[in-house]
Scaffold this motif. Structure first.
Motif, short mmCIF file in Angstrom:
data_model
loop_
_atom_site.label_atom_id
_atom_site.label_comp_id
_atom_site.label_asym_id
_atom_site.label_seq_id
_atom_site.Cartn_x
_atom_site.Cartn_y
_atom_site.Cartn_z
N THR A 47 41.70 66.65 54.26
CA THR A 47 42.33 67.73 53.03
C THR A 47 41.87 67.46 51.49
O THR A 47 41.89 67.92 50.55
N GLY A 48 41.36 66.06 51.45
CA GLY A 48 41.08 65.55 49.97
C GLY A 48 39.24 66.44 49.10
O GLY A 48 38.59 66.04 48.11
N GLY A 49 38.53 66.89 50.15
CA GLY A 49 37.44 67.68 49.16
C GLY A 49 36.64 66.46 49.91
O GLY A 49 36.14 65.85 50.69
N LYS A 50 35.43 66.52 48.81
CA LYS A 50 34.17 65.73 48.34
C LYS A 50 34.92 64.40 47.70
O LYS A 50 34.21 63.57 48.25
N ALA A 51 36.27 64.01 47.53
CA ALA A 51 36.80 62.64 47.48
C ALA A 51 36.90 61.65 48.53
O ALA A 51 36.24 61.05 47.19
N LEU A 52 37.27 62.34 49.63
CA LEU A 52 36.83 60.95 50.55
C LEU A 52 35.88 61.66 51.94
O LEU A 52 37.14 62.65 52.44
N THR A 53 34.43 61.38 52.12
CA THR A 53 34.19 61.43 53.38
C THR A 53 34.89 60.95 54.62
O THR A 53 35.53 59.76 54.32
N PRO A 54 34.60 61.51 55.78
CA PRO A 54 35.24 60.95 56.78
C PRO A 54 34.09 59.18 57.23
O PRO A 54 34.73 58.10 57.58
N GLU A 55 32.97 58.94 56.48
CA GLU A 55 32.74 57.65 57.15
C GLU A 55 32.78 56.83 56.29
O GLU A 55 33.65 55.56 56.27
N ALA A 56 33.31 57.67 54.96
CA ALA A 56 34.18 56.64 53.76
C ALA A 56 35.40 56.24 54.49
O ALA A 56 35.70 55.00 53.48
N GLY A 57 36.45 57.51 54.91
CA GLY A 57 37.38 57.38 55.09
C GLY A 57 37.58 56.14 55.98
O GLY A 57 38.68 55.37 56.60
N MET A 58 36.62 55.85 57.33
CA MET A 58 36.72 55.27 58.78
C MET A 58 36.07 54.06 58.05
O MET A 58 37.01 53.59 58.53
N GLU A 59 35.15 53.45 57.26
CA GLU A 59 35.68 52.40 56.73
C GLU A 59 36.63 51.64 55.93
O GLU A 59 36.76 50.54 56.46
N GLN A 60 37.71 52.74 55.38
CA GLN A 60 38.71 51.75 54.14
C GLN A 60 39.33 52.10 56.75
O GLN A 60 40.08 50.93 55.95
N ILE A 61 39.97 52.52 56.36
CA ILE A 61 40.48 53.01 57.93
C ILE A 61 40.04 51.00 58.83
O ILE A 61 40.76 50.42 58.67
N ARG A 62 38.95 50.73 59.27
CA ARG A 62 38.30 49.76 59.46
C ARG A 62 39.09 47.86 58.48
O ARG A 62 39.32 47.56 59.70
N LYS A 63 38.58 48.19 57.76
CA LYS A 63 38.91 47.82 56.52
C LYS A 63 40.55 47.23 57.04
O LYS A 63 40.75 45.82 56.20
N GLU A 64 41.21 48.34 57.31
CA GLU A 64 42.32 47.46 56.87
C GLU A 64 43.03 48.14 57.68
O GLU A 64 43.94 45.99 58.68
N TRP A 65 42.50 47.68 59.22
CA TRP A 65 42.40 47.07 60.89
C TRP A 65 42.00 45.51 60.65
O TRP A 65 43.18 44.93 61.18
N LYS A 66 40.78 45.27 60.20
CA LYS A 66 40.96 44.59 60.19
C LYS A 66 41.62 43.23 58.84
O LYS A 66 42.34 42.16 59.32
N ARG A 67 42.38 43.71 57.72
CA ARG A 67 42.97 43.05 56.67
C ARG A 67 44.33 42.38 57.48
O ARG A 67 44.75 41.43 57.36
N LEU A 68 44.83 43.71 58.32
CA LEU A 68 46.00 43.43 59.02
C LEU A 68 45.70 42.47 60.10
O LEU A 68 47.07 41.97 61.01
N GLY A 69 45.22 41.90 60.32
CA GLY A 69 44.94 40.86 61.82
C GLY A 69 44.13 41.65 62.70
O GLY A 69 44.06 40.99 64.20
#
Length: 542
Positions: A500-522
């Protein structure tokens, strides 16, 4: 009585005819605890049954059982705790049951709260095996192997005849729940519906690829398919299955584990998941989906758009009896067609399909042995006799038997009001069905027959293509469930920003954040544990 192969046995029919006499006696508003005293009784008296006879030996023991509240109980019927069917159960079953309803959309949170407060029901059920495993690992439910052998008759025999169910019931080497087999109409989960009359009017073919689906959606938005001269149509609307439909097109599911080159990977971290987010974002950015879906938590707005003829496709499930019936009543010329899943760059996946085991019914760890014995009496009764009226109603009032085995609905509106909600109480069932039964089962009026014909096709479409499921069950390890419980809301928040955020967050950048959180949480350690679990349980997971 044989219970494994044929559902509608003569013995069962006789038993049902006796039991069903009591149904008309039940009060719809909970005004009377004595069914025979109800104005609906029609002068009939309560029949003598095995359950009634056992009641004469002394007061019935009481157990409590959870139930999903889907908001389907009509006001005149009462509520999920007290209605004609809860009274019928207490009249006919060997125990008295107190039903504890939990909102379907928040069932696990509500059940966990009840457990934490010490007020959870005796029998706790869910479709989600991971949740049941989580409760087992927390000690909230107890193993029941010895009690099945000691107190069950009907279910014990049923399990012997259906040994494939045992793996779903087994956690950490012990049985923690009972279950029964799903019928094919329950194995089929998702569905896509499309307005065939809109396709015909715009001279379009049903889409077969992602790209074609987007083009059809654009036409539905721009070319006034409802012919009212206004730009007020919404190409695609959703119910709770929608995200799963979109993910399945890309061979992924946010809650499943996959074997990627032999390695266990969580669906929400895969490259394919990025593509599914990009597809969802594309639909949102182009105005091809209802933009209120983010806040439409109960999907009422989506339902309204569909039933009033303003939507062209419905990402939902294959059986949309009520919604499609209401659409036809509002727009008699509407023509509905089930749509096969379209092909992505990964090929054509099937729509989501459930595993053979139905709901898993677990036993609260606080239950004493005499309460467990009573619970098994109830489970045996439900599996043998109780489930059928709860699914189909009263014979010759809500249905009649055709060819001695197919329940034909007599009045769809009456069934919808008086019976549809009762399926929540059938925690064990031997129901089985074939797609070609749909028109026989439905009421015989033209509208009901039209809906049934489309539903029969939709069931076949829903089962036509194999759904990718690399392993039967997800890892039932506490470390896995704890991580996912923490990770899921974080990932969801990121995904909403992507879509819903338009150009603020691309799917690729969003997935990078998701994976970063996954790794951070163990996540990396959990993947290692999941791999060890898989190697240990390979044979069990086929």
């Amino acid at each position: 009585m044989r219970i494994s192969k044929v559902v509608w046995k003569p013995v069962l029919a006789i038993s049902l005819s006796l039991m069903m006499l009591v149904l008309a006696a039940c009060s719809s508003n909970g005004a009377s605890e004595n069914p025979a005293a109800s104005p609906e009784a029609g002068g009939s008296s309560t029949p003598t049954s095995s359950a009634s006879a056992s009641a004469s030996e002394g007061p019935k023991k009481e157990i409590s059982v959870s139930a999903f509240d889907r908001g389907q109980v009509a006001t005149e019927e009462g509520n999920y705790e007290d209605n004609r069917w809860t009274k019928w159960i207490n009249e006919n079953s060997p125990v008295k049951v107190k039903w504890i309803p939990v909102d379907r959309g928040q069932a696990q949170q509500k059940l966990s709260t009840l457990i934490a407060s010490g007020s959870a029901p005796d029998l706790i059920w869910e479709y989600d095996r991971n949740y049941i495993a989580q409760l087992a690992n927390q000690g909230a439910i107890q193993p029941i192997d010895e009690y099945i052998e000691k107190y069950s008759t009907t279910f014990k025999k049923y399990l012997e005849e259906n040994p494939d169910l045992k793996s779903a019931m087994t956690i950490n080497g012990k049985i923690y729940a009972v279950t029964s087999k799903r019928a094919i109409d329950s194995i089929a989960g998702q569905g896509i519906w499309i307005r065939q009359d809109w396709l015909d009017k715009l001279q379009l073919k049903a889409p077969t690829t992602i790209e074609e689906l987007i083009e059809v959606a654009k036409k539905f938005k721009e070319e006034d398919p409802d012919g009212n001269g206004q730009a007020d149509t919404v190409p695609i609307v959703f119910n709770g299955n929608a995200v799963g439909v979109m993910r399945a097109l890309f061979f992924t599911n946010e809650n499943q584990w996959y074997l990627e080159e032999g390695q266990m990977k969580y669906g929400r971290t895969l490259d394919r998941y990025t593509d599914s987010l990009a597809f969802q974002k594309s639909l949102f950015d182009q105005g091809l989906i209802d933009k209120e879906y983010i806040t439409d938590s109960n999907f009422e707005h989506a339902r309204q758009l569909w039933t009033t003829g303003k939507a062209g496709m419905y990402f939902a499930n294959w059986r949309m009896d009520n919604e499609n019936t209401d659409l036809k009543k509002n727009v008699p010329d509407a023509k509905l067609a089930p749509l096969e899943p379209v092909e992505s760059k990964y090929g054509k996946n099937g729509l989501y399909q459930e595993l053979p085991a139905n709901i898993l019914v677990a036993f609260n760890s606080e239950m004493k042995e005499d309460e467990i014995e009573s619970a098994f009496k109830f489970i045996d009764w439900m599996l043998e006799d109780g489930w059928l009226p709860l699914k189909h109603g009263e014979e010759n009032v809500h249905y009649k038997l055709v060819n001695g085995e197919i329940p034909q609905r007599l009045d769809s509106d009456k069934f919808r009001t008086e019976v549809a909600y009762a399926g929540e109480y059938a925690i064990m069932s031997q129901w089985n069905v074939k797609s070609d039964w749909m028109t026989v089962m439905a009421a015989q009026d033209p509208l009901s027959q039209e809906i049934a014909e489309s539903k029969a096709i939709a069931l076949d479409v829903a089962l036509k293509n194999e759904y990718r499921r690399d392993i039967a069950f997800s890892p039932d390890l506490p470390e896995v469930s704890q991580l996912i419980a923490t990770f899921a809301p974080i990932a969801t928040q990121i995904e909403v920003k992507v879509v819903t955020g338009g150009k603020a967050l691309t799917p690729e950048a969003g997935m990078e954040q998701i994976r970063k959180e996954w790794k951070r949480l163990g996540g990396e350690n959990v993947e290692k544990l999941a791999q060890e679990w898989y190697e240990k349980n390979k044979e069990f997971l086929k």
